[in-house]
Design a protein around this motif. Structure first.
Motif: not given
Ligand code: NAP
Length: 318
Positions: A200-205, A295-298
């Motif tokens: 979920a955190e990666d959606i905001g990113k 988001n390259p860190a997905a």
């Protein structure tokens, strides 16, 4: 904050908006400021955002005037509704209309609307494989968000198609559990289909990546995921990282799942069935390349499980 572009973030105390706020706040030189919107500025999550540098303001999705005030002077709006608070597709659309009306009144330059696809488009109205819910939806929290897309026309909008949160494994009670025999098992009506999932955190990113890209994504639809896996593949990763298992996957029928009796079982039964029966279409709507560009860190599922191992183990009872 004066020289920065303000993003008014709805759902700032939640998963998606929280991830966006943290991304903005972590990038002090990024040129954006976070205006965190909440109904209750005194709650711990709101206080934490304020302590991290966000401007925290009060507004309610049911009160368009409060949204107009919250959006005043903002460059952008992150728009997300929370179906699971009221379980109503109609209410979700009303709240989306309030957001769109307020964004128009405030003259914002960019709206990112967190949406999902209309599952009704994948089958004929008389298709009997899954029931209609709330009279006219196949999967209300998908279909209503898709219908609400039209409410944002005339606004500079990016339509962000999200995926199943892996966080549900420990925040929504969807992870494997020990049965009476002490063995870990879980049941989904997913057969052997791959389901698009994401931290979920990666959606905001990814949303932050959209705002940072300026006008590149305005008027466009972007579908994001972390990885697409079968339930068995997810179980194997859980066992690899936690050391617990093997995990028995019971590939139940969707009708059986809908009768499990927990609140929203019919909704989730239809949703998982849609992820199974229309896997090709749903996976085609999401792109790992597009996600990584934003988001390259997905995270992959294994990275997500490793990062959240303690909470996942607690939820699994291991
Ligand atoms: P969340 O973590 O459950 O938090 C809900 C957020 O919504 C809170 O910040 C809450 O703010 C805000 N909110 C709710 N009602 C509000 C209202 N009337 N006025 C103002 N703010 C309100 O939320 P989330 O998971 O980020 O987003 C929920 C949405 O994600 C749902 O619609 C769901 O369909 C969608 N989604 C979920 C998944 C999944 O796998 N779970 C996957 C894709 C999409 P305050 O309480 O601070 O006011």
């Amino acid at each position: 904050m004066a020289d920065k572009k303000i993003i008014a973030v709805l759902g700032s105390t939640g998963a998606q908006g929280g991830g966006l706020c943290r991304s903005i706040l972590a990038d002090a030189a990024g040129g954006f400021a976070c205006r965190a919107v909440t109904r209750d500025t005194t709650k711990d999550k709101a206080k934490a955002l304020a302590a991290a540098g966000a401007q925290v303001v009060q507004a309610d999705l049911d009160d368009v005037e409060s949204l107009k005030k919250a959006f005043a002077g903002a460059h952008g709006v992150y728009a997300v509704t929370n179906f699971w608070e009221h379980f109503s597709g109609e209410k979700e659309k009303t709240q989306a209309k309030n957001i769109a009306d307020a964004a128009k009144a405030a003259g914002v330059k960019h709206v990112v609307w967190s949406t999902l696809e209309d599952i009704r488009k994948f089958m004929k109205p008389d298709d009997k494989r899954m029931p209609m819910l709330q009279e006219k939806y196949r999967v209300p929290h998908f279909d209503a968000k898709a219908e609400a897309n039209a409410l944002f026309s005339g606004l500079p909008t990016t339509y962000l198609v999200t995926s199943f949160y892996w966080d549900n494994l420990y925040t929504f009670g969807l992870g494997p559990k020990k049965g009476d025999d002490g063995k870990l098992a879980w049941a989904f009506p997913m057969g052997t289909a791959k389901m698009a999932g994401i931290a979920a955190e990666d959606i905001g990113k990814a949303a932050y990546g959209i705002f940072k890209a300026g006008s590149e994504y305005i008027g466009k639809t972007v579908g994001i995921l972390g990885e697409a896996l079968t339930i068995d593949e997810m179980g194997k990763v859980l066992t690899k990282v936690t050391g617990a298992g093997p995990i028995q996957y019971n590939a139940v029928e969707a009708d059986a799942y809908r009768k499990f009796g927990f609140p929203g079982a019919d909704e989730l039964g239809n949703m998982f069935q849609a992820y199974r029966d229309f896997a090709k279409e749903m996976l085609a709507n999401r792109s790992l390349d597009a996600t990584r560009k934003l988001n390259p860190a997905a995270q992959s599922f294994e990275q997500f499980v490793t990062k959240n191992k303690a909470a996942i183990k607690t939820a699994m009872g291991v």
